[in-house]
Design an enzyme around this catalytic site. Structure first.
Site, PDB file in Angstrom:
ATOM      1  CE  LYS B  96      86.416 -82.212  65.780  1.00 32.87           C
ATOM      2  NZ  LYS B  96      87.468 -82.796  64.954  1.00 32.87           N
ATOM      3  CB  ALA B 184      85.819 -85.910  59.819  1.00 29.17           C
ATOM      4  CG  ASN B 206      94.986 -83.320  61.496  1.00 27.97           C
ATOM      5  OD1 ASN B 206      94.965 -83.354  62.708  1.00 27.97           O
ATOM      6  ND2 ASN B 206      96.140 -83.310  60.856  1.00 27.97           N
ATOM      7  CB  THR B 207      94.230 -87.211  57.540  1.00 27.01           C
ATOM      8  OG1 THR B 207      93.743 -87.471  58.854  1.00 27.01           O
ATOM      9  CG2 THR B 207      95.141 -88.350  57.124  1.00 27.01           C
TER      10      THR B 207
END
Lengths: 331, 257
Positions: B96, B184, B206-207
């Site tokens: 990535k 994202a 992710n977050t």
């Protein structure tokens, strides 16, 4: 009298030795170094006794077991400052403060004027924060030295040796508190790199540890007195190397600068780096294999959880209690 | 479902591995969600000694496809070096590719991105570029050898969702045969469902999971949303219209009042 050998004279080993002596054991303390010092992970600790703040990311046992730490250290070494801890965030990261508040207990919300009152040197930079009034902090190196002196004064023997725990266990009851050094016996133990700085900045006075939240670089700064501050600490997984990364310095220092620009004039006294020993859930463990007891995995909670861990080891030995952090998988 | 350089994924959920409270919780998030891909941030100097290896081993043990990333790289050279390191550590051609151009928004430097993508593709890598929804940049990435595109929904870690719905929809219809991943900016499962409803092939986040109060539950919520959105897309949704369209005919119905 029960004789116990404790291997490792960092915060875990010294607390275990203390707890065993308090139970009337005959203690032999073994370490490969003659004294406390930069070779041990706990030398680089922040020394915050902040169970509520840690609850933001740690699991429940950390908050509960950590609650007794301040009293324990106060009784065994003194030097515990019970001034609470203050959590702030820059205005643009205020959502992080809201999140921190949601995940923790034991605080009250404080607004700008009260923050300035608690910490005049933060001025009016922060409009809101969280004050964890009952938390405490100590100076880790002083505490280690005091604890060690007390343990030796109360009859523990010390031997400098690169110890083989199994060898000692063949001769008698042995507690292995070597931290990351015990990796060879504990395959699920990993190292989480931490980087920190010690600054001298007599222009600034802080009364208690300050945590500044930031999505990428959360920082804490612990006053050591006399204008000295400990600034930490990064948490890096899967990171090799015995040296501090330039990025860590940049980020820690710019966070300190944001806290108070006078930190820009500070002198850097020390740059520290070490690996915290941690199990996959970041909680400590006690394991037993015959005469060998392993107490490890304190992660970033050395001073916070070592007293509870030590107490559990002692009660296991003397009262045959099964510690809540004992798992059955012997190494 | 479109594939990713010949690999068919069991589902369209890709999860990051940073910022979890502990590796145990990370593993639980993967177990409960069944996410098919784990992205791993790989910065320089890592993984060479034992302390580094332990964490990589935890990732390998998840038993999912590993997509190493070049997060935090600000130059072509840095990204290329990190990619090579990743190939060694994880024994995969997948990378990535992130080349960050701006610190505040973590916006990709699309010029560096295209250059790095070309270098890595020529070197045999299978590149997953983190890009914007710009169609011209997307075209250049495809020419550079990419077969997958990963436009952002919103800035990394912002949780703002799909910021430019028009742009993302245009991208889907402009590149009907290319595998597209929203990478994202997602904060809520409903946003992941919306991305899949647009016809995207996967979402990467992710977050939103790692920083949730219960990461494993949130991971499962995202997995469920991804599945719902994907089914919704496959099922060929009705067209929206301005007027009501009664589902029961009214003509000839008896008036009872």
């Amino acid at each position: 009298m029960t004789a116990v050998t404790v291997i490792g004279a960092g915060v875990a080993g010294l607390c275990v030795a203390r707890a065993l002596l308090d139970h009337g054991a005959d203690v032999l303390l073994v370490d490969r170094h003659a004294d406390t010092g930069p070779h041990g992970c706990s030398w680089w600790a922040g020394g915050m006794l902040a169970p509520f703040c840690e609850g933001e990311s740690a699991e429940e046992p950390v908050v509960r077991l950590g609650a007794q730490a301040a009293d324990w250290w106060a009784a065994k070494t003194g030097g515990v400052h019970r001034c609470g801890s203050l959590v702030v965030s820059p205005a643009r990261d205020k959502s992080d403060l809201a999140r921190f508040a949601r995940r923790t207990t034991g605080y009250r919300k404080v607004a700008g004027p009260e923050i300035s009152q608690l910490e005049p040197d933060l001025g009016d930079r922060f409009a809101s924060g969280l004050f964890f009034e009952t938390e405490a902090h100590l100076a880790p190196r002083r505490a280690l030295d005091q604890l060690r002196a007390g343990v030796l004064a109360d009859g523990a023997q010390f031997m400098q040796e690169e110890a083989d725990p199994e060898d000692h266990a063949r001769r008698g009851l042995t507690v292995d508190c070597r931290g990351f050094q015990a990796r060879d016996q504990l395959p699920d133990l990993r190292g989480v790199k931490g980087e920190m700085l010690v600054l001298s900045c007599p222009d600034i006075t802080l009364n208690r540890p300050i945590r500044m939240l930031h999505p990428r670089v959360p920082l804490y700064i612990v006053p050591r007195g006399d204008g000295v501050f400990m600034l930490g600490a990064t948490m890096v997984e899967g990171k090799a190397g015995q040296h501090v990364r330039a990025r860590a310095l940049l980020e820690l220092l710019s966070a300190a600068y944001a806290l108070n620009p006078a930190f820009g004039e500070a002198e850097v006294l020390e740059i520290g780096v070490d690996s915290r020993p941690a199990f996959p859930d970041n909680l400590p463990r006690i394991r037993r294999d015959g005469n060998l007891i392993m107490a490890n995995g304190l992660f970033r909670h050395g001073f916070l959880l070592a007293p509870a861990l030590a107490q559990m080891v002692a009660e296991h030995i003397f009262h045959n209690k099964t510690p809540e952090v004992m798992d059955e998988t012997a190494a | 479902m479109r594939d990713f350089y010949g690999t068919r994924l069991a589902n369209g959920l890709m999860l990051g591995t940073a910022q979890y409270p502990s590796p145990a919780i990370l593993a639980e998030a993967f177990r409960r969600s069944g996410a098919s891909v784990a992205t791993v941030s790989l910065r320089r100097e890592s993984g060479q000694d034992r302390a580094g290896q332990d964490f990589w081993q935890l990732i390998r043990d998840l038993g999912v496809h590993v997509l190493p990333n070049t997060a935090g790289c600000h130059s072509v050279k840095e990204a290329v070096t990190t990619a090579h390191m990743a190939r060694e550590i994880f024994d995969t051609k997948w990378i990535k590719l992130e080349v960050i151009g701006e610190e505040d928004t973590l916006q990709p430097d699309v010029f560096g991105l295209v250059e790095a993508a070309r270098i890595l593709s020529e070197d045999g890598f299978q590149v997953f570029p983190y890009t914007t929804e710009d169609l011209v940049v997307a075209d250049k990435l495809l020419h550079a050898g990419c077969e997958v595109l990963m436009p952002w929904g919103a800035p990394i870690g912002s949780g703002l969702g799909l910021n430019n719905l028009f742009g993302l929809r245009a991208m889907r219809s402009h590149f009907p045969d290319v595998s597209l991943v929203i990478d994202a900016g997602l904060g809520l499962p409903s946003q992941a469902a919306a991305a899949m409803e647009l016809g995207y092939d996967a979402v990467l986040l992710n977050t939103a999971v790692a920083k949730a109060g219960d990461p494993a539950a949130m991971a499962e919520a995202f997995a469920t949303a991804v599945r719902a959105g994907q089914l919704g897309c496959i099922a060929d949704p009705m067209e929206p219209r301005d007027m009501a369209a009664p589902s029961t005919p009214v003509i000839g119905k008896a008036f009872l009042e």
